[in-house]
Scaffold this motif. Structure first.
Motif, short mmCIF file in Angstrom:
data_model
loop_
_atom_site.label_atom_id
_atom_site.label_comp_id
_atom_site.label_asym_id
_atom_site.label_seq_id
_atom_site.Cartn_x
_atom_site.Cartn_y
_atom_site.Cartn_z
N MET A 1457 0.85 -1.21 0.00
CA MET A 1457 0.00 0.00 0.00
C MET A 1457 0.88 1.25 0.00
O MET A 1457 0.63 2.22 -0.72
CB MET A 1457 -0.88 0.04 1.25
N TYR A 1458 1.90 1.19 0.85
CA TYR A 1458 2.82 2.33 0.97
C TYR A 1458 3.48 2.60 -0.39
O TYR A 1458 3.60 3.74 -0.83
CB TYR A 1458 3.86 2.01 2.03
N HIS A 1459 3.90 1.53 -1.04
CA HIS A 1459 4.52 1.64 -2.36
C HIS A 1459 3.56 2.28 -3.35
O HIS A 1459 3.93 3.18 -4.13
CB HIS A 1459 4.93 0.25 -2.84
N LEU A 1460 2.30 1.84 -3.31
CA LEU A 1460 1.29 2.36 -4.23
C LEU A 1460 1.08 3.86 -4.03
O LEU A 1460 1.10 4.65 -4.98
CB LEU A 1460 -0.02 1.60 -4.02
N PHE A 1461 0.93 4.28 -2.77
CA PHE A 1461 0.66 5.70 -2.49
C PHE A 1461 1.90 6.56 -2.75
O PHE A 1461 1.80 7.65 -3.32
CB PHE A 1461 0.19 5.86 -1.05
N VAL A 1462 3.07 6.04 -2.33
CA VAL A 1462 4.30 6.82 -2.55
C VAL A 1462 4.57 6.99 -4.04
O VAL A 1462 5.03 8.06 -4.48
CB VAL A 1462 5.48 6.12 -1.84
N SER A 1463 4.27 5.95 -4.83
CA SER A 1463 4.46 6.07 -6.28
C SER A 1463 3.62 7.21 -6.83
O SER A 1463 4.07 7.97 -7.71
CB SER A 1463 4.09 4.76 -6.97
N LEU A 1464 2.39 7.35 -6.31
CA LEU A 1464 1.53 8.45 -6.75
C LEU A 1464 2.13 9.80 -6.35
O LEU A 1464 2.08 10.77 -7.11
CB LEU A 1464 0.14 8.29 -6.16
N LEU A 1465 2.69 9.87 -5.14
CA LEU A 1465 3.28 11.11 -4.66
C LEU A 1465 4.50 11.49 -5.47
O LEU A 1465 4.69 12.67 -5.84
CB LEU A 1465 3.67 10.98 -3.18
N LEU A 1466 5.36 10.50 -5.77
CA LEU A 1466 6.62 10.80 -6.46
C LEU A 1466 6.39 11.33 -7.87
O LEU A 1466 7.21 12.09 -8.39
CB LEU A 1466 7.50 9.55 -6.50
N ARG A 1467 5.27 10.94 -8.48
CA ARG A 1467 4.97 11.44 -9.82
C ARG A 1467 4.78 12.96 -9.81
O ARG A 1467 4.97 13.62 -10.83
CB ARG A 1467 3.71 10.78 -10.35
N SER A 1515 15.07 3.18 -4.21
CA SER A 1515 15.71 3.51 -5.49
C SER A 1515 14.87 4.51 -6.27
O SER A 1515 15.38 5.48 -6.84
CB SER A 1515 15.90 2.22 -6.30
N LEU A 1516 13.56 4.31 -6.26
CA LEU A 1516 12.65 5.22 -6.95
C LEU A 1516 12.69 6.61 -6.32
O LEU A 1516 12.70 7.64 -7.03
CB LEU A 1516 11.23 4.64 -6.89
N VAL A 1517 12.74 6.68 -5.00
CA VAL A 1517 12.82 7.96 -4.29
C VAL A 1517 14.13 8.67 -4.63
O VAL A 1517 14.14 9.88 -4.92
CB VAL A 1517 12.73 7.73 -2.76
N CYS A 1518 15.24 7.92 -4.63
CA CYS A 1518 16.53 8.52 -4.93
C CYS A 1518 16.58 9.04 -6.37
O CYS A 1518 17.10 10.14 -6.63
CB CYS A 1518 17.65 7.49 -4.71
N GLN A 1519 16.05 8.28 -7.29
CA GLN A 1519 16.02 8.73 -8.68
C GLN A 1519 15.19 9.99 -8.83
O GLN A 1519 15.58 10.95 -9.53
CB GLN A 1519 15.46 7.62 -9.57
N THR A 1520 14.05 10.02 -8.17
CA THR A 1520 13.18 11.22 -8.23
C THR A 1520 13.87 12.42 -7.61
O THR A 1520 13.84 13.53 -8.15
CB THR A 1520 11.86 10.94 -7.49
N ALA A 1521 14.53 12.20 -6.47
CA ALA A 1521 15.21 13.29 -5.79
C ALA A 1521 16.36 13.84 -6.64
O ALA A 1521 16.55 15.06 -6.74
CB ALA A 1521 15.74 12.82 -4.44
N VAL A 1522 17.14 12.96 -7.25
CA VAL A 1522 18.25 13.41 -8.09
C VAL A 1522 17.74 14.17 -9.30
O VAL A 1522 18.33 15.17 -9.74
CB VAL A 1522 19.10 12.18 -8.52
N GLU A 1523 16.60 13.73 -9.84
CA GLU A 1523 16.08 14.34 -11.06
C GLU A 1523 15.45 15.70 -10.81
O GLU A 1523 15.66 16.65 -11.57
CB GLU A 1523 15.05 13.39 -11.68
N TYR A 1524 14.69 15.81 -9.70
CA TYR A 1524 13.93 17.04 -9.50
C TYR A 1524 14.41 17.90 -8.34
O TYR A 1524 14.16 19.10 -8.34
CB TYR A 1524 12.44 16.69 -9.26
#
Length: 1850
Positions: A1457-1467, A1515-1524
């Motif tokens: 669930m956390y993954h699902l919601f965080v994925s929505l936030l990271l977008r 990994s997804l969080v780190c990629q998003t942070a580096v990108e934006y």
């Protein structure tokens, strides 16, 4: 027909002559003929020939029928005679009767002398017929009873052939004879037959429990009328046999039999009575339980307590009488009371000690059952209890008492403390210890009490250790007393009487750390105080494990004197101890080399001496011995099993099962756990002292050489065992060195010690070669048996996990020459052949001698001293031959009846020697096939299997041999080849067929199959072996199937079915999915799993128990990494079978007799409950169903609520829940839904009938109040608004308001159905139902459209949380857009509480919500970003759910669930998330970090998936942070990298995933300036191949501007950002620093000069401060030892730096310094410090702390001072406010009104308790202090007052 038989036939026909004189002549002729060898031979031939069955040949049975007719004719004549006749005529009649019965007895014994020839059924039928007739019983009862006892019941073949009905008839007959007190048969004989029949019924049949209970209750109640004690002895013995057989099934009926008690019993009767009362204690008080709540049981507690008191009085009287008899006895007399009597006394004392009063009133009816009452005792009377506390015990232990008075009570005290250590109060410890200490001091002067005082002291030492935490008030006095005990024990070591016990006491004191080891103790092992013994070696080992061995035991003055006298070094203590252990027994006067060393003349099990010797040669002996001991403790070496301990173990198992099936906790364990001596899991580095090692090897060679000199294979002067012990000692020392890595196995095999051991064994093999020709000598046989048992012990595999034993076994086997194995094979063949020849000899005894003894027996009928079994009759104990004496006479009572075919009493000394040889050869043959031995195990196997060609399984030895081969050849270290396996199993069918009626043999055969079945599990699945293995599997399955069929048809007793259960379990272990483990039962084939489940409905409770406890094997299988779950389909099928069979057992109880109903009901309920509870504990897949089954059983089976609550408590504990309420609450929605779902088929299942009491609620209203948020959403979806209104009425609330309160959950039950795609019928029905309910809710009479829209807007965050909670992604789901979550699903993920939906449906529903909420079609995240606090609420709610659950599968689902919601936030991070982006990224990072760090070890499958999910999301969080957000990772990089680095191990399944993420952060994004600047400040990566590339990249960045000086290296080390939550992270940095300090030694001097010039700013001082701080953090961490060592190495490189104490003072707190620098205003400084603390708390691992911090921040930032601080802090370049953005509010909070302060709050500050810090409670003290300050009214600052929520939890 031969002439002999023709003559016999004519004689038999003559017995039918009408003339009495002719018949008399024929009787005499018959006696002569039947004794003729020719006649006997012919009858044996015709009776044994199958062809004669239908012919008219005369057989033994035909002759027997003639005799029956003769007896009938004579009986009729006697019966028809006149009643009133003269005495002479009467005497003649009596003589006539005796002659007739004597003839019958004589014939039967002639016929059966060479083995049973007469048919059992016919013989037994005749005997019973005679005894049932009143006249014939009176005429021949005595002799016929003798026939029954000696010629029927003592013959194993008859014993096994008797049907259950025949046993029951016999039992009924003799119970009647016993109750009628028939005068025609000797009453002692009746009682003996009764005992034998009861024994036979218990072993061979079932189903007589109630009949026997009634009989024994009546018989025991009449014991006072019995004059012959032998009758009572046999009766009580029968009761004990019966009770032991039925205890498990009839506990409740068994407690009724505790009645009666004879006066003046004999010694044998006393023993039986003690056994009887021990059984009663076991039944009433298993494991010492005292109350119903803890598992005790009695049908009538008042009566039982009265009986206990009377029993206590009788025991005290008995002990007193023993003492008084001893005082006046002449000559030597054993003072001690028997152990069984002492243990019974201790058990009774334990039950009575807790009585609140010392006098109990009981009614006379109680007393009458237990002691002889006067006629006036009908009133209520008082039973005095003079000794029901420790004060009474101490009064019996006063020194002035004589040994006869004091020793029994010392025994009682020791037993009481040993069995129930928790019964001794702390206040009693000091006086009791003082008294025992006084007795110990006087033991030299006072006779025989010494050993008993020492035993009591030892038990007290163990007891003190278990309860030492409560004895702190008496510490000083206890220490003084133990010091005194220690000194006295040391003084007693040299005494022959007390030496062993003194050493045992000293060992216990050392083990429990009650007294420090001193020099005097070490002197015991370095001189001539005592010789080496097992107890001495164990004491030495315990001391070596507890403390470091000193260099010397002498003072410096003594050593100086020795040096002056000798001019050399005195021997060290290590030298002295080695010399002591390898002491030579001869003295100077005797001739040298005449005896072997003492160490090899005694047994020291498990290589104890080698372990000690090798540890003494190491610098760190303590660590060395700890490593060599492994998991063994010193007490493991001294465990001895005996029949007495085995009987105790059996009773202990029964008691454990009682408690297990009444779901009661056992009392506190008596087992003392040793304090934290570590067991090394990895091989540490040890340093050996070369001189000591050389000395040890020379000493050992000297021991061996001396043995060579005094040993001769042809002489018995030196025992042959010494050779084997010496070889074992040498290989044991080598094994210890190999185990420690100081030698390889190959080097050990080339060492002088090994060669010497090999030479010794070679010498021993010469002895065996010569022994082959002397097998007829008793001494040779005894010697062979002894040495073979010793050899088997040397290579046994009983300690599988002990490395020293394993290597020692292999080395010892490498010393065995081929010749030795060949000789042993020859010896075994010779012994087997000799036994067979001996078995075929016939004993030619004349039955007439026996008969003459029998005829005179009537003269002694009334003399109870005469033993009726001492009449010379031979008892037939085998199926083929008469019993042969086993060198000693058996006790008369236990020779009653037949012996088991497995009893060693059938075996001669030669037979036992053969079995010992066979056991050793089996161990050799089952060894590793490629073990490097001189012999080939396969050859040994084949030679052993060839013995099977010589077998005749009707002989007991051959049966023993085959069972031994079955147990030992299929070993655990190797698998049998198919050919050998087939040879081994070939005779199995014949054995089973021959012994199918012998229940004990059947059970033994089944148990012997277990190794073969397990061997199949180890056999590799090679395709060419499949056919051979299929045949082997078929053989085993055929046997198991046969026993299953016998069991179902009632031809197997419970003991056989228990063994069958073990086989079924073993089959399941090797084939969990039942691919081939299928049994053929008549016309159907059933998997083993189904057959196992069927045993839950077995008629016998013990079988049901084992089946219930084995349920786990239907759900789990053994994998390489532990238990693994079976596929979901298998688990679902298993649960259905289990529940079906358990309920079938429940329905079967209705047909049982009313007398058995209480036991049967309890047993069936227990089976059902334990089965279901086992399923809940082991199967997450079926957990919900099984839990509902418990609820359903409560209703359907009327099971006691208290019992189910016990089950729930136990299950919740095993699953890690806080309590049973938490367990049920986690499944409540499912339970309610399933309960109401049953309403369709059963109207009784209403909401009101839900068993809310099981939830801990007292009333329906309480249940509704607590659970309406679960109930109402489901009722709404069911369209049952009437029930909703009913709940509202119960709660006195508006039902519409309840709908509004539950609105988020109601929506989650409805909205997802709108998004469900597909035309499936069920989906369509659910969709229609959802539409219908939603339309009803929109009606103005319910919520209405406007209120629904308002509720959606106001509760959006809650609806999102509830919607996420419905996520359930199934493996291989066909959802169109299941997305990234699919790869994290597993087949065995259990379904959550309904409703649940796939991620596709959840996301579709979220989109639906966003469309409803926004006309602009904004995304849900965009809508939530308008109020950033709602994002924080959702994140924290999900984390809270994860923190609350203890179920790994549920936690994984929440992470999805956390993954699902965080994925929505990271977008949408790029859009800022309403200013909350910094907080969100940090919160996600730390949440994932905390989860990764909290992983379980070792990891199971679901934990690995969770870890992988966390890594991917990170990994997804780190990629998003580096990108934006290029600066977002800078401050978190150290934590991320340090956490991930620890996950890269050889075993980790996610290592590559982690390395990819590390490469992304360190190598692939070097263009990011923030990362580039942070990477050099990270801790160095480990110097391992996996990190080579990462180390290189970090190294390049660190030294990009050139090489560093030492100052720069230290500054860089200090600049690395440390993280308190990762105290082990600096390890690599410390290693790197140590290398730098070592390579820059010359620069340290310059830095030291600077240190002297300016200590305060010196870099070395800062470094030392930093290192000390690292130590401080790591010291409290479980794995901090490595950090401490690394810091120590760095400080060692620095050397003894001269640092002033001022320089080491800690600097000011950096946060306070920053606050003072940034703000002049003190309140603003406070706000700054508080907000920083709160900000740190937001990343805390505890979700409770994070929640509290969020509450505090929201309140503080809304105050005026918080708003002012925010305005002023905007200009500062600090990210603090960015992280706190979600908690900021534009609205100003109302100021806190002045709160009222109570006087108690003010006074609390003055209380001393507030300022006292308990050890280990510093954090709690700080928390309490803060709370007290806030409550006192002294704190006025608003921000500080608002920190209270955080202060409460952190």
């Amino acid at each position: 027909m031969s002439l002999a038989l023709q003559e016999l036939l004519l004689c038999c026909r003559g017995l039918e002559n009408e003339k009495a004189t002719e018949r008399k002549k024929e009787v005499d002729r018959f006696r002569r003929l039947i004794r003729s060898p020719d006649t006997v031979e012919e009858l044996d031939r015709t009776s044994g020939c199958k062809a004669s069955k239908g012919s008219k040949q005369l057989t033994w049975d035909a002759v027997f029928r003639f005799l029956q007719k003769f007896l009938q004719k004579e009986t009729e004549l006697l019966k028809s005679g006149k009643a009133n006749v003269s005495a002479t005529t009467q005497a003649n009649r009596q003589k006539k009767m005796q002659e007739i019965s004597s003839l019958m007895k004589y014939f039967i014994r002639c016929a059966n002398q060479r083995g049973p020839k007469l048919k059992c059924a016919e013989l037994l039928s005749h005997v019973v017929e005679v005894l049932q007739n009143q006249f014939s019983c009176g005429a021949y009862g005595e002799d016929y009873s003798s026939i029954l006892l000696k010629d029927v019941l003592s013959v194993r073949k008859y014993w096994c052939e008797m049907s259950q009905q025949q046993w029951h008839s016999l039992l009924e007959l003799y119970c009647g004879l016993f109750n009628r007190r028939s005068k025609s048969i000797n009453r002692v004989q009746v009682s003996r037959i009764l005992y034998t029949v009861v024994w036979g019924c218990c072993v061979q049949t079932e189903g007589l429990s109630h009949t026997l209970f009634n009989f024994f209750l009546k018989a025991l109640s009449n014991t006072r009328e019995e004059r012959q004690l032998m009758v009572l002895e046999n009766l009580v013995s029968a009761v004990n046999v019966f009770l032991r057989s039925v205890l498990l099934s009839c506990r409740r009926e068994g407690v009724c039999s505790g009645r009666g008690g004879p006066m003046r019993p004999s010694s044998a009767l006393k023993d039986e009575l003690v056994k009887f009362f021990q059984l009663q204690i076991c039944v009433h008080h298993p494991k010492g339980a005292k109350t119903l709540e803890t598992g005790a049981h009695a049908e009538d507690w008042v009566r039982w307590q009265g009986q206990l008191c009377a029993l206590y009085d009788a025991l005290v009287s008995e002990i007193s009488q023993i003492g008084s008899r001893g005082k006046y006895a002449t000559g030597s007399r054993h003072i001690a009371v028997k152990e069984n009597l002492i243990e019974l006394t201790a058990d009774v004392c334990h039950q009575l000690f807790s009585q609140s009063t010392h006098v109990q009133e009981v009614t006379s009816s109680v007393c009458r059952d237990t002691q002889r009452d006067s006629p006036q005792s009908c009133k209520r009377r008082r039973i005095e209890q003079p000794l029901t506390n420790w004060e009474g015990i101490r009064s019996k232990l006063q020194p002035h008492h004589s040994d006869f008075d004091i020793i029994p009570w010392l025994q009682v005290a020791a037993a009481l403390i040993s069995r129930y250590p928790w019964i001794l109060p702390v206040d009693e410890l000091v006086p009791l210890l003082g008294l025992l200490c006084q007795l110990q001091g006087e033991q030299q002067r006072r006779g025989e009490r010494g050993p008993y005082v020492l035993r009591c002291l030892r038990e007290l030492a163990l007891c003190h250790a278990t309860g030492s935490s409560n004895a702190s008030a008496h510490t000083a006095e206890l220490a003084r007393l133990w010091a005194r005990v220690w000194a006295l024990a040391l003084r007693g070591v040299g005494s022959a009487q007390t030496g062993t016990l003194s050493l045992e006491l000293l060992r216990t004191i050392v083990q429990e750390s009650l007294e420090p080891v001193d020099r005097e103790f070490w002197k015991v092992f370095s001189g001539a105080v005592c010789k080496p013994s097992l107890v001495g070696a164990l004491s030495l080992a315990q001391a070596l494990l507890k403390c470091s061995i000193p260099k010397s035991v002498h003072s410096r003055d003594v050593i100086s004197g020795v040096l002056m006298e000798t001019g050399g070094e005195p021997p060290t203590l290590r030298d002295s101890v080695i010399s002591w252990l390898l002491m030579n027994e001869h003295n100077e006067e005797t001739e040298e080399n005449c005896r072997p060393h003492l160490i090899i003349t005694r047994d020291f099990p498990l290589n104890l001496i080698p372990r000690i010797l090798v540890s003494l040669t190491l610098k760190d002996s303590r660590a060395g011995l700890t490593f060599l001991m492994g998991s063994l403790k010193p007490e493991s070496f001294s465990s001895q099993s005996s029949p007495l301990t085995e009987a105790k173990d059996t009773l202990g198992e029964v008691e454990s099962l009682f408690l297990q099936f009444s779901f009661d906790d056992t009392p506190p364990s008596t087992k003392v756990t040793a304090d934290g001596d570590g067991v090394y899991s990895e091989k540490p580095q040890f340093t050996v002292i070369p001189a000591l090692r050389s000395k040890l090897e020379l000493s050992l060679l000297s021991v061996a050489e001396q043995l060579f000199n005094c040993y001769s294979p042809d002489s018995s002067n030196t025992p042959h065992e010494c050779v084997l012990r010496c070889a074992s000692l040498l290989t044991g020392v080598l094994a210890a060195y190999v185990c420690m890595g100081l030698l390889t196995e190959e080097e050990a095999c080339r060492s002088p010690l090994f060669l010497k051991a090999k030479a010794l064994v070679q010498e021993f093999s010469h002895y065996l070669s010569t022994a082959k020709s002397r097998l007829a000598e008793n001494d040779t046989i005894t010697s062979i048996q002894s040495v073979m048992l010793l050899c088997s012990d040397s290579i046994s595999r009983r300690e599988k996990d002990d490395k020293v034993s394993t290597i020692s076994r292999i080395l010892f086997m490498k010393t065995l020459p081929v010749r030795l194995l060949n000789d042993l094979c020859d010896i075994s063949k010779l012994l087997l052949s000799n036994s067979s020849k001996k078995d075929h000899t016939v004993m030619e005894n004349d039955p007439m001698d026996e008969d003459q003894v029998d005829t005179s027996r009537n003269q002694t009928d009334n003399q109870e001293e005469i033993d009726l079994f001492e009449d010379g009759d031979e008892t037939h104990l085998s199926t083929s031959r008469p019993c042969q004496s086993n060198d000693e006479a058996c006790d008369s009572k236990f020779s009653t009846g037949t012996k088991s075919a497995l009893s060693e009493e059938h075996l001669s000394r030669q037979d036992l020697a053969f079995l010992s040889v066979l056991g050793f050869l089996s161990l050799c043959g089952s060894s590793e096939l490629n073990g490097g031995f001189s012999f080939k195990p396969l050859d040994t196997q084949r030679k052993l299997l060839k013995l099977l060609d010589l077998t005749d399984f009707s002989q007991m030895l051959h049966l023993h041999m085959y069972l031994s081969l079955l147990k030992k050849l299929p070993a655990e270290v190797s698998s049998l080849d198919p050919e050998e396996f087939d040879t081994l199993l070939r005779p199995l069918a014949d054995v089973c067929s021959l012994y199918r009626q012998d229940q004990e043999v059947c059970a033994a055969v089944l148990r012997s199959l277990l190794p073969s079945i397990r061997c199949l599990g180890r056999t590799p699945p090679v395709s060419e072996q499949d056919d051979d293995l299929a045949h082997i599997k078929g053989t085993l399955l055929t046997v198991v199937s046969g026993f299953c069929i016998l069991g179902k048809s009632g031809k197997c007793t419970s003991a056989v079915r228990v063994a069958l259960m073990q086989c079924l379990l073993a089959l399941l272990e090797v084939d969990p999915r039942c691919k081939w483990a299928t049994l053929t039962l008549r016309d159907e084939e059933l998997p083993v799993s189904v057959v196992l489940s069927a045993h839950l409905a077995d008629p016998h409770h013990h079988v049901c128990m084992l089946a219930a406890l084995s349920v786990e094997s239907l759900f789990l299988k053994n994998g390489p990494e532990g238990k693994m779950m079976l596929p979901m389909k298998n688990q679902q099928t298993a649960f259905e079978n289990i529940y079906l069979k358990a309920q079938e057992g429940m329905s079967g109880q209705k047909s049982c007799p009313s007398e058995d109903l209480p036991d049967e009901t309890f047993n069936r309920r227990a089976t059902l409950l334990i089965s279901v509870s086992m399923v809940i504990s082991c199967s997450p897949v079926c957990e919900k169903q099984a839990l509902f089954a418990l609820f359903q059983s409560y209703k359907e089976n009327s099971i006691d609520e208290q019992l189910i609550n016990k089950v729930l408590r136990g299950v919740s504990r095993s699953l890690g829940y806080r309590d049973s309420k938490s367990l049920i609450h986690s499944h409540l929605y499912y339970l309610v839904a399933e309960w109401l779902n049953q309403k369709q088929s059963d109207s009784r299942y209403t909401l009101q009938s839900v068993p809310y009491t099981l939830l801990g609620f007292c009333s329906l209203d309480e249940f509704y109040r607590s659970s309406y948020h679960v109930l109402i959403p489901h009722l709404v979806f069911l369209n049952d608004f009437e029930e909703v209104k009913s709940i509202g009425n119960h709660l006195a609330q508006d039902w519409k308001q309840l709908l509004a309160d539950c609105f988020p959950k109601i929506m989650v039950n409805i909205l997802p159905h709108f998004a469900l795609a597909g035309q499936d019928t069920h989906v369509a029905q659910q969709r229609d139902k959802a539409h219908r309910v939603y339309d009803i809710l929109k009606d103005s009479n319910f919520l209405g459209k406007q209120q629904i829209d308002s509720l959606i807007c106001n509760n959006l965050a809650d609806i999102v949380v509830e919607l996420l909670m419905t996520l359930h992604e199934t493996a291989g789901g066909a959802s169109a857009d299941s997305g990234d979550l699919q790869k994290f699903t597993g087949e065995l993920d259990p379904a959550p509480n309904p409703p649940f939906f796939s991620s596709y449906v959840v996301k579709a529903t979220l989109d639906y919500l966003s469309k409803c909420h926004s006309a602009n079609h904004k995304s849900l995240v965009t809508i939530l970003s308008k109020t950033p606090m709602s994002i924080q609420r959702i994140l924290i709610a999900i984390c809270q759910k994860a923190a609350e659950t203890t179920n790994a599968y549920e936690r994984h689902r929440i992470l999805m669930m956390y993954h699902l919601f965080v994925s929505l936030l990271l977008r949408e991070v790029k859009d800022g998330l309403g200013g909350a982006w910094a907080f969100v990224l940090r919160d996600i990072i730390y949440t994932l970090i905390h989860h990764i760090n909290s992983r379980s070890c070792p990891q199971d499958e679901v934990s690995s998936r969770s870890l992988s999910l966390c890594c991917e999301l990170l990994s997804l969080v780190c990629q998003t942070a580096v990108e934006y957000c290029d600066d977002a990772l800078e401050s978190h990089l150290q934590v991320i990298v340090a956490t991930l680095t620890a996950q890269v191990t050889e075993q980790s399944a996610i290592s590559q995933q982690v390395l990819r993420l590390l490469r992304f952060l360190v190598i692939e994004n070097l263009e990011n300036s923030m990362l580039r600047k942070s990477i050099p400040l990270l801790e160095p990566f480990p110097d391992r191949p996996n990190f080579r590339e990462l180390r290189a990249a970090q190294h390049a960045l660190k030294y990009s501007s050139g090489a560093f000086s030492l100052r720069q290296e230290i500054e860089h080390f200090l600049s690395v950002t440390s993280c308190d939550s990762l105290p082990l992270a600096p390890l690599e940095g410390l290693k790197d620093l140590k290398r730098q300090l070592h390579s820059h030694k010359q620069q340290i001097g310059q830095l030291l000069k600077e240190c002297h010039a300016d200590p305060a700013s010196c870099i070395l001082v800062k470094l030392v401060l930093n290192l000390l701080q690292l130590c401080k953090i790591a010291a409290n961490h479980p794995g901090g030892g490595d950090i401490l060592k690394a810091v120590g190495r760095c400080l060692g490189e620095l050397g003894p730096v001269d640092l002033s104490s001022i320089a080491l003072h800690h600097g000011k707190d950096q946060l306070y310094a920053r606050a003072a620098h940034m703000f002049q205003d003190v309140p603003l400084q406070w706000i700054f410090i508080i907000l920083n603390c709160m900000d740190n708390a937001l990343t805390h691992h505890s979700i409770t702390v994070r929640q509290a911090a969020g509450v505090c921040l929201k309140d503080i930032l809304a105050t005026q001072s918080g708003l002012d601080f925010g305005e002023m802090y905007k200009s500062k370049r600090d990210p603090l406010l960015a992280y706190l953005n979600p908690f900021r509010s534009a609205k100003r909070r109302e100021p806190i009104m002045t709160m009222e302060v109570s006087s108690e709050s003010r006074d609390r500050l003055d209380g001393s308790d507030l300022w006292l810090v308990t050890p280990g409670g510093h954090k709690d003290w700080l928390k309490n202090l803060c709370m007290a300050l806030l409550d006192s009214g002294g704190v006025r600052n608003e921000a500080l007052l608002l920190t209270r929520p955080l202060c409460e939890v952190h």
